[in-house]
Scaffold this motif. Structure first.
Motif, PDB file in Angstrom:
ATOM      1  N   ASP A  10      18.733 -47.188   1.132  1.00 55.50           N
ATOM      2  CA  ASP A  10      19.144 -48.503   1.638  1.00 55.50           C
ATOM      3  C   ASP A  10      18.656 -48.767   3.057  1.00 55.50           C
ATOM      4  N   ASN A  11      18.537 -47.717   3.867  1.00 52.44           N
ATOM      5  CA  ASN A  11      18.106 -47.923   5.253  1.00 52.44           C
ATOM      6  C   ASN A  11      16.593 -47.906   5.416  1.00 52.44           C
ATOM      7  N   GLY A  12      15.841 -47.690   4.322  1.00 53.18           N
ATOM      8  CA  GLY A  12      14.386 -47.703   4.385  1.00 53.18           C
ATOM      9  C   GLY A  12      13.792 -46.512   5.106  1.00 53.18           C
ATOM     10  N   MET A  13      14.566 -45.471   5.381  1.00 62.00           N
ATOM     11  CA  MET A  13      14.075 -44.315   6.127  1.00 62.00           C
ATOM     12  C   MET A  13      14.003 -43.052   5.272  1.00 62.00           C
ATOM     13  N   ASP A  14      14.303 -43.152   3.991  1.00 61.46           N
ATOM     14  CA  ASP A  14      14.237 -42.004   3.090  1.00 61.46           C
ATOM     15  C   ASP A  14      13.895 -42.517   1.697  1.00 61.46           C
ATOM     16  N   TYR A  15      13.511 -41.597   0.796  1.00 61.80           N
ATOM     17  CA  TYR A  15      13.092 -42.032  -0.522  1.00 61.80           C
ATOM     18  C   TYR A  15      13.191 -40.890  -1.522  1.00 61.80           C
ATOM     19  N   GLU A  16      13.259 -41.253  -2.803  1.00 56.35           N
ATOM     20  CA  GLU A  16      13.262 -40.306  -3.913  1.00 56.35           C
ATOM     21  C   GLU A  16      11.952 -40.473  -4.672  1.00 56.35           C
ATOM     22  N   THR A  17      11.242 -39.380  -4.928  1.00 57.81           N
ATOM     23  CA  THR A  17       9.962 -39.430  -5.627  1.00 57.81           C
ATOM     24  C   THR A  17      10.180 -39.351  -7.129  1.00 57.81           C
ATOM     25  N   CYS A  18       9.528 -40.216  -7.877  1.00 61.98           N
ATOM     26  CA  CYS A  18       9.584 -40.202  -9.343  1.00 61.98           C
ATOM     27  C   CYS A  18       8.180 -39.918  -9.875  1.00 61.98           C
ATOM     28  N   ILE A  19       8.088 -39.019 -10.861  1.00 61.00           N
ATOM     29  CA  ILE A  19       6.784 -38.648 -11.420  1.00 61.00           C
ATOM     30  C   ILE A  19       6.698 -39.118 -12.867  1.00 61.00           C
ATOM     31  N   LEU A  20       5.477 -39.237 -13.353  1.00 59.80           N
ATOM     32  CA  LEU A  20       5.251 -39.681 -14.728  1.00 59.80           C
ATOM     33  C   LEU A  20       5.800 -38.669 -15.724  1.00 59.80           C
ATOM     34  N   LEU A  21       6.458 -39.168 -16.753  1.00 62.77           N
ATOM     35  CA  LEU A  21       6.922 -38.304 -17.838  1.00 62.77           C
ATOM     36  C   LEU A  21       5.800 -38.094 -18.854  1.00 62.77           C
ATOM     37  N   GLU A  22       5.994 -37.135 -19.729  1.00 64.55           N
ATOM     38  CA  GLU A  22       4.947 -36.720 -20.661  1.00 64.55           C
ATOM     39  C   GLU A  22       4.363 -37.877 -21.486  1.00 64.55           C
ATOM     40  N   PRO A  23       5.176 -38.815 -22.044  1.00 59.41           N
ATOM     41  CA  PRO A  23       4.578 -39.891 -22.855  1.00 59.41           C
ATOM     42  C   PRO A  23       3.609 -40.796 -22.087  1.00 59.41           C
ATOM     43  N   SER A  24       3.719 -40.818 -20.749  1.00 59.59           N
ATOM     44  CA  SER A  24       2.878 -41.724 -19.957  1.00 59.59           C
ATOM     45  C   SER A  24       1.821 -41.001 -19.146  1.00 59.59           C
ATOM     46  N   LYS A  25       1.709 -39.667 -19.279  1.00 53.93           N
ATOM     47  CA  LYS A  25       0.770 -38.916 -18.441  1.00 53.93           C
ATOM     48  C   LYS A  25      -0.687 -39.222 -18.749  1.00 53.93           C
ATOM     49  N   GLN A  26      -0.944 -39.838 -19.907  1.00 53.02           N
ATOM     50  CA  GLN A  26      -2.331 -40.189 -20.231  1.00 53.02           C
ATOM     51  C   GLN A  26      -2.896 -41.222 -19.252  1.00 53.02           C
ATOM     52  N   TYR A  27      -2.003 -41.949 -18.544  1.00 53.15           N
ATOM     53  CA  TYR A  27      -2.445 -42.968 -17.584  1.00 53.15           C
ATOM     54  C   TYR A  27      -2.483 -42.441 -16.145  1.00 53.15           C
ATOM     55  N   LYS A  28      -2.359 -41.157 -15.968  1.00 54.11           N
ATOM     56  CA  LYS A  28      -2.197 -40.562 -14.642  1.00 54.11           C
ATOM     57  C   LYS A  28      -3.307 -40.934 -13.665  1.00 54.11           C
ATOM     58  N   LEU A  29      -4.532 -40.999 -14.137  1.00 52.95           N
ATOM     59  CA  LEU A  29      -5.677 -41.240 -13.247  1.00 52.95           C
ATOM     60  C   LEU A  29      -6.103 -42.703 -13.205  1.00 52.95           C
ATOM     61  N   ASP A  30      -5.354 -43.574 -13.840  1.00 53.00           N
ATOM     62  CA  ASP A  30      -5.736 -44.989 -13.891  1.00 53.00           C
ATOM     63  C   ASP A  30      -5.147 -45.759 -12.715  1.00 53.00           C
ATOM     64  N   PHE A  31      -5.780 -46.914 -12.408  1.00 51.06           N
ATOM     65  CA  PHE A  31      -5.206 -47.847 -11.451  1.00 51.06           C
ATOM     66  C   PHE A  31      -4.152 -48.695 -12.159  1.00 51.06           C
ATOM     67  N   LEU A  32      -3.265 -49.275 -11.380  1.00 46.74           N
ATOM     68  CA  LEU A  32      -2.201 -50.080 -11.972  1.00 46.74           C
ATOM     69  C   LEU A  32      -2.768 -51.259 -12.755  1.00 46.74           C
ATOM     70  N   GLU A  33      -3.799 -51.906 -12.206  1.00 40.67           N
ATOM     71  CA  GLU A  33      -4.353 -53.057 -12.908  1.00 40.67           C
ATOM     72  C   GLU A  33      -4.969 -52.652 -14.252  1.00 40.67           C
ATOM     73  N   ASP A  34      -5.496 -51.395 -14.305  1.00 43.52           N
ATOM     74  CA  ASP A  34      -6.038 -50.917 -15.581  1.00 43.52           C
ATOM     75  C   ASP A  34      -4.927 -50.754 -16.618  1.00 43.52           C
ATOM     76  N   VAL A  35      -3.790 -50.231 -16.164  1.00 44.55           N
ATOM     77  CA  VAL A  35      -2.658 -50.040 -17.080  1.00 44.55           C
ATOM     78  C   VAL A  35      -2.145 -51.387 -17.572  1.00 44.55           C
ATOM     79  N   VAL A  36      -1.987 -52.321 -16.646  1.00 43.00           N
ATOM     80  CA  VAL A  36      -1.503 -53.652 -17.021  1.00 43.00           C
ATOM     81  C   VAL A  36      -2.475 -54.308 -17.997  1.00 43.00           C
ATOM     82  N   PHE A  37      -3.774 -54.129 -17.731  1.00 40.15           N
ATOM     83  CA  PHE A  37      -4.774 -54.720 -18.620  1.00 40.15           C
ATOM     84  C   PHE A  37      -4.689 -54.115 -20.020  1.00 40.15           C
ATOM     85  N   GLN A  38      -4.527 -52.806 -20.077  1.00 39.05           N
ATOM     86  CA  GLN A  38      -4.457 -52.154 -21.380  1.00 39.05           C
ATOM     87  C   GLN A  38      -3.254 -52.629 -22.189  1.00 39.05           C
ATOM     88  N   HIS A  39      -2.117 -52.795 -21.520  1.00 39.31           N
ATOM     89  CA  HIS A  39      -0.928 -53.283 -22.225  1.00 39.31           C
ATOM     90  C   HIS A  39      -1.108 -54.739 -22.650  1.00 39.31           C
TER      91      HIS A  39
END
Length: 720
Positions: A569-598
């Motif tokens: 809430d204070n913008g000074m800390d964060y929690e990191t989230c990583i890709l789960l196994e069903p989505s790891k095939q997109y690991k090296l893609d850019f976001l626009e590539d993923v959006v385009f594919q969908h």
């Protein structure tokens, strides 16, 4: 005040009227340009208000001309005297009734009957009388030398000012004096015609004045025409120009003829400077981007030209030192601006080392947050800057559109950089438009992105140590012997002025400048752009099971979707989230590539759905056809069970028999086709087959074994 016989012209549509009577609280007037015009009335106070608000302008009486009696023909005098006598003998005494709309037609018919003429004739005589000044010469017919003796105002007086030297037919034309009414006409024409985007010249405006106020109007072939008055009855262009200079307002003229932006950009008074609003380093930073005037080649293949890079620069207003840069292919966009802000707080020694340039911290000592950032509306106007404003307490000042001058310091620096690039670097744009036969400078592209960045860094280091021309030095600076270079001004300002410099962890800045969006929590994970993420906190707090928070705000880098971040809430800390196994095939893609594919998948599915409808219809039709065929076959069958009981009791036995037949048909035969062909085809007769089996059963030596087999088959049938 309003007077009888005054002539007014409408600002809205140039209609001209004459005041013919003032009675109690009403004013009566006629349109002097109509063929026939009967009086209309208006409240005195209402018309006076319109005149004061300049919706009606006082103009020179167009029929106020001196007519010499000796120049009139006998026919003109006869017609004038005849019509004048009709007015005096038959109309004046009934003028009260003729002014009123109610009963006017009846009175006109009575007068026409008395004179033995048509009512139209009476209307024409009355219209001429009212329109042309209500005097005897107003009744003159429209011949070449006709006119009316109305009010001449100052036209009979000697003209003041410099006399005209041009003669017409051997006579000097004295012209007219410029009265307050004429000044009002000038001012009206300047506002209506000159102060418009049409960009009419002063000569054009003068011609419009003559057309609107100093001309006779008539129709020819149904079209309105204008005949300008004689030279001694109109103002000259010199008079108009003299009063134009009196009325001239350069600011208003430029704003109305071009635009307010044009005035503010190129013509406003320069009575201040950018430094006035700062009290030390870090008070205000300016940020801007430009496309460099050079073409680059690929870092992997020098034969591939990749186009022009984008250069972002952040400049401290107080010292003029460049505090951050970005050279790349992103932008102008928030991603490019974000990279420049990231470089703004970076250690410049480490940054330069990435490009094989060795410097000391004293050569580029900037790694700070400012109090205010001045930027364009494009990149810094939206949700992306919320973190800067709310969490890091950095104010954003967006300039208005097309006002690059409000960021003049950084804009000037871009011009300097591009100028140097054109002088030295191959592949630079030498001129905007190539002529036929010119060498295409794009073919000379030699530098890649990293080499060009090194070039920019070199120019930045030079700028930070270069004397600033016309810098507004303070007395204390001169006393301390400060030479106005950005480095000296930066260091002196930190020691002697308050400033607003702050430092911050680089990851915290990145957290607050990265784009933000909403992610959805489901049993499958944290869902963002159809990708699934997981985090340690989500597992510990059992988000997936409880679905406590159905959506959550996250920050992300569109260039790498391997991770997303949940800010505190204070913008000074964060929690990191990583890709789960069903989505790891997109690991090296850019976001626009993923959006385009969908999006592509959705489009393909949508396109296929239209085919699916037809497929379903065809399948339903085929099923109905099969069912109908079976029903017809059943009706034609000869042997039907005699009762429901017999039909139901035979189910098990029928199934066993049917199974035996199916097994014979479905069995695998792995012999070669030739041997299969040699064997005769066996025709299975269901009735005969059953009888043979019964005979074999009777002749079989082991009745117990057959019963066990039958029992086995029955048990297997139950299982099935």
């Amino acid at each position: 005040m309003i007077y009888i016989n005054q002539v007014l012209q409408s600002v809205k549509d140039s209609t001209r009227i004459r005041i013919i009577e003032i009675e109690e609280s009403y004013v009566y007037f006629v349109n002097i340009d109509a063929n026939t015009s009967m009086p209309k009335k208006e409240l005195y106070s209402s018309l006076l208000t319109d005149i004061e608000q300049k919706e009606w302008l006082l103009i020179t009486d167009p029929f106020a001309r001196v007519v010499k009696e000796e120049e009139l023909t006998e026919v003109q005098i006869y017609k004038r005297n005849t019509d004048w006598e009709i007015i005096q003998m038959n109309c004046v005494q009934h003028m009260g009734n003729l002014l009123q709309k109610s009963g006017r037609e009846t009175k006109i018919k009575e007068i026409a009957t008395t004179l033995d003429v048509t009512p139209t004739k009476v209307k024409k005589i009355l219209s001429r009388y009212w329109q042309r000044g209500m005097n005897k010469n107003a009744m003159l017919p429209d011949y070449a030398n006709s006119g009316g003796r109305g009010k001449t105002k100052n036209l009979s007086e000697d003209k003041v000012g410099r006399p005209r030297r041009v003669t017409v037919n051997g006579e000097y034309r004295s012209g007219i004096n410029i009265t307050d009414e004429i000044k009002t006409q000038f001012e009206h024409a300047i506002n209506k015609y000159y102060r418009k985007t049409n960009n009419y010249s002063l000569k054009d405006v003068y011609h419009f004045i003559l057309r609107d106020f100093y001309s006779e109007r008539y129709k020819e072939n149904g079209e309105l025409q204008y005949r300008i008055w004689e030279a001694n009855r109109i103002p000259s262009y010199q008079q108009f120009y003299y009063w134009f200079k009196k009325f001239e307002d350069p600011k208003k003229d430029i704003e109305f003829r071009q635009s307010t932006k044009e005035y503010e950009l190129k013509h406003r008074p320069l009575i201040s400077n950018s430094k006035v609003e700062t009290n030390g380093p870090g008070t205000r930073f300016q940020i801007d981007a430009t496309a460099a005037d050079i073409y680059l080649v690929s870092s992997y293949d020098v034969n591939k030209v990749i186009g022009r890079p984008v250069v972002y620069a952040v400049v401290d207003v107080y010292s003029r030192i460049i505090t951050g840069i970005y050279v790349g292919l992103e932008g102008p966009s928030w991603i490019g601006a974000m990279m420049a802000l990231d470089n703004m707080i970076a250690d410049k020694v480490e940054f330069c080392k990435q490009y094989d340039i060795e410097i000391t911290e004293e050569q580029w000592p900037t790694y700070h947050l400012p109090e205010i950032i001045i930027a364009d509306r494009g990149e810094f106007e939206g949700y992306s800057v919320a973190g800067l404003i709310n969490n890091l307490n950095v104010k954003i000042e967006n300039t208005t559109a097309y006002r690059g001058d409000l960021k003049g310091i950084v804009e000037r620096k871009f011009r300097t950089f591009n100028g140097k690039v054109k002088q030295k670097a191959p592949g630079a744009i030498q001129k905007e438009y190539r002529e036929r036969g010119d060498i295409d400078y794009r073919l000379n592209a030699t530098l890649n992105l990293k080499e060009f960045t090194s070039l920019i860094i070199t120019m930045v280091l030079q700028h930070n140590h270069k004397i600033i021309d016309k810098y507004p030095m303070e007395k204390e600076m001169i006393t301390d012997g400060i030479v106005p270079t950005p480095i000296n001004l930066w260091n002196w300002g930190i020691q002697n002025r308050k400033g607003r410099l702050r430092t911050i962890d680089r990851n915290i800045l990145r957290l607050n400048v990265l784009p933000r969006e909403k992610a959805t929590i489901s049993r499958a994970g944290i869902k963002f752009k159809n990708l699934l993420y997981g985090s340690k906190r989500a597992i510990e707090e059992q988000w997936y099971a409880k679905l406590k928070n159905k959506s959550i705000e996250i920050v992300y880098d569109p260039r790498s979707i391997d991770k997303i971040y949940i800010p505190s809430d204070n913008g000074m800390d964060y929690e990191t989230c990583i890709l789960l196994e069903p989505s790891k095939q997109y690991k090296l893609d850019f976001l626009e590539d993923v959006v385009f594919q969908h999006q592509l998948r959705n489009e393909l599915e949508e396109e296929e759905r239209s085919k699916q409808v037809q497929l379903t219809i065809n399948a339903d039709a085929m099923m109905e056809q099969i069912i109908r065929g079976a029903e017809k076959k059943k009706k034609k069958a000869l042997h039907q069970p005699t009762s429901k009981k017999e039909k139901l009791e035979a189910i098990r036995e029928n199934k066993v028999n049917e199974k035996q037949v199916n097994r014979e048909e479905e069995k695998f035969d792995l012999s070669f086709p030739s041997s299969v062909a040699e064997q005769p085809t066996e025709v299975i007769d269901f009735v005969s087959r059953t009888k043979l089996e019964e005979q074999k059963e009777e002749k079989s030596p082991s009745r117990l074994m057959e019963k066990l087999k039958r029992k086995r088959d029955e048990e297997f049938g139950k299982d099935e």
